[in-house]
Write an enzyme that holds these catalytic residues in place. Structure first.
Site, PDB file in Angstrom:
ATOM      1  N   TYR A 246       1.127  -1.107   0.059  1.00 13.54           N
ATOM      2  CA  TYR A 246       0.215   0.330   0.295  1.00 13.54           C
ATOM      3  C   TYR A 246       0.844   1.628  -0.344  1.00 13.54           C
ATOM      4  O   TYR A 246       1.767   1.296   0.588  1.00 13.54           O
ATOM      5  CB  TYR A 246      -1.236  -0.005   1.175  1.00 13.54           C
ATOM      6  CG  TYR A 246      -1.718   0.850   1.415  1.00 13.54           C
ATOM      7  CD1 TYR A 246      -2.769   1.045   0.585  1.00 13.54           C
ATOM      8  CD2 TYR A 246      -1.307   2.619   1.523  1.00 13.54           C
ATOM      9  CE1 TYR A 246      -3.658   2.492   1.201  1.00 13.54           C
ATOM     10  CE2 TYR A 246      -1.707   3.389   1.654  1.00 13.54           C
ATOM     11  CZ  TYR A 246      -3.234   3.423   1.243  1.00 13.54           C
ATOM     12  OH  TYR A 246      -4.366   5.146   1.748  1.00 13.54           O
TER      13      TYR A 246
ATOM     14  N   GLU B 260      -3.917   7.393  -3.986  1.00 16.80           N
ATOM     15  CA  GLU B 260      -3.432   6.084  -3.033  1.00 16.80           C
ATOM     16  C   GLU B 260      -3.285   5.303  -4.666  1.00 16.80           C
ATOM     17  O   GLU B 260      -4.234   4.781  -5.910  1.00 16.80           O
ATOM     18  CB  GLU B 260      -4.161   6.054  -2.425  1.00 16.80           C
ATOM     19  CG  GLU B 260      -5.160   4.450  -1.571  1.00 16.80           C
ATOM     20  CD  GLU B 260      -5.990   4.304  -1.222  1.00 16.80           C
ATOM     21  OE1 GLU B 260      -6.207   4.422  -0.373  1.00 16.80           O
ATOM     22  OE2 GLU B 260      -6.795   3.526  -2.153  1.00 16.80           O
TER      23      GLU B 260
END
Ligand code: GDP
Ligand code: MN
Length: 398
Positions: A117, A205
């Site tokens: 992530y 993101e």
């Protein structure tokens, strides 16, 4: 302002972040063309494009499972596309009504060694940008944040210094990258930060950022949110706006320069000034009512804007009462009163209407309302006004 994954990936690519090759499509003909660009001998990923995450684990309203499918070859891609296009996808982030899928994205599939992530987000508390990274990327990142927060690395970036090489090295180290992967990662993070900074993003993101079995690092998913207040500086980004993904009432409001946000309740508020709008919503709530919206007509609204505001409010089937709360300063009470009268002529107001005016030209405003014959209840204080409207709304419910 949010954009779709396929648009975000195009931007990432422009800023030097590796992404899989892919093609977007909105019609069945475009679907065929998109698929024809991808190899029939390899896996193809079919991805529903909506402004919400959790697609992989989502379910369509007709029971079809998964808004992200990794399939074998073109026929299987075509079949998955047939299920998804025009269908409504429900995910953890869409709410129970889901979102209609009007665009699909087809990409070449990657073999995944590991899912990470990586994000850069504006932290309002510290007024800094923060890099957020984890070795536990993929579809369960929310669980990781909740159950094992120590697996999430946070590295603040000073707005005056910007991203430095030591930030890149530190995050690469925390993620366990070695050798050439450190260089790859530094390029990715540098590109991501540049995109975030130059385009006034509030969030970029990548989840998952993956490594392939051969060690390459690639962005498999992307989400970007931009600061709506600076979007006028970026016409290229503005162009990416997809009105299908926005509440039509909010789109209409923005055309009239009204700040409007739809909420779940039944008491509509028409207020001037964001602070007063908040206070009005708070008082409605404290009296047991539920606001249907936040609507700030601003400091200098004219009759047309007030009429538009009423139309928008009344197009919401949940609205069972309207509270107008105006503090006349720059905005004069007689102007608002004329706006209300004009709106009442233009649109059929069938729900109770309570109007509280205070400030500049208040007497003239009250006089205009009185003489107009528009069905409304005047009130002198905000609390009184809120009491009347919550009572009227709950009484008509029986
Ligand atoms: P989200 O569920 O909305 O976040 O959609 P993603 O684009 O992140 O896809 C969900 C999941 O599908 C990812 O976490 C991957 O596990 C999987 N996935 C997506 N693309 C590929 C791919 O190219 N190859 C493989 N093997 N899995 C993929
Ligand atoms: Mn994802």
């Amino acid at each position: 302002m949010n954009i779709h994954e396929y648009q975000a990936k195009r931007l990432l690519k422009d800023f030097g972040v590796p992404v899989p090759r892919g093609y977007a499509a909105q019609t069945s003909r475009e679907v065929e063309t998109a698929i024809s660009h991808l190899s029939d001998d390899e896996k193809i990923v079919v991805k529903a494009q909506i402004h919400a995450g959790g697609r992989g684990k989502g379910t369509f309203v007709d029971g079809y499972k998964g808004g992200v499918k990794v399939v074998d070859g073109r026929d299987a891609a075509l079949e998955a596309a047939g299920h998804m296009l025009g269908n409504t996808l429900v995910t953890k982030q869409t709410g129970p009504n889901g979102r209609k899928v009007q665009t699909l994205y087809f990409t070449e599939a990657c073999e995944i060694a590991h899912e990470y992530y990586l994000a850069i987000v504006l932290d309002r508390e510290t007024a800094q940008s923060v890099i957020i990274a984890s070795t536990e990327g993929g579809m369960d990142i929310e669980d990781v944040a909740e159950k094992t927060p120590e697996k999430i690395v946070r590295v603040p970036i000073s707005p005056t210094m910007g991203l430095r090489h030591h930030h890149c090295r530190r995050v690469a180290f925390e993620l366990g990258f070695e050798g050439d992967q450190v260089k790859q990662f530094a390029r990715i993070l540098t590109g991501l930060y540049k995109l975030y900074w130059e385009k006034n993003a509030m969030l970029v993101e990548i989840n998952p950022l993956i490594t392939t079995p051969t060690g390459d690092i690639i962005a498999l998913d992307a989400k970007i949110s931009f600061d709506g207040n600076s979007i006028f500086q970026h016409p290229d980004i503005q162009q990416l706006r997809d009105l299908n993904e926005e509440d039509p009432k909010e789109v209409e409001a923005s055309k009239h320069n009204l700040s409007y946000i739809a909420l779940d309740g039944n008491i509509a508020c028409l207020v001037n000034g964001a602070g007063l709008a908040m206070a009005t919503m708070d008082i409605i709530k404290s009296l047991g009512g539920e606001p249907a919206n936040f609507l700030d007509v601003g400091g200098g609204a004219n009759e047309d804007q007030v009429t538009a505001a009423f139309k928008i409010i009344l197009s919401d089937p949940n609205v069972e009462g309207i509270l107008v709360n105006i503090f006349g300063g720059i905005m004069k009470c007689d102007v608002i009163a004329r706006g209300i009268v004009a709106a009442a002529k233009n649109v059929d107001i069938k729900v109770p209407l309570v109007v509280r005016l205070e400030g500049t030209n208040v007497e003239a405003g009250k006089q205009i309302l009185k003489e107009s014959g528009v069905a409304l209840t005047p009130a002198d204080s905000l609390v009184h006004a809120a009491e009347i409207i919550t009572k009227q709304v709950s009484e008509q419910k029986g």
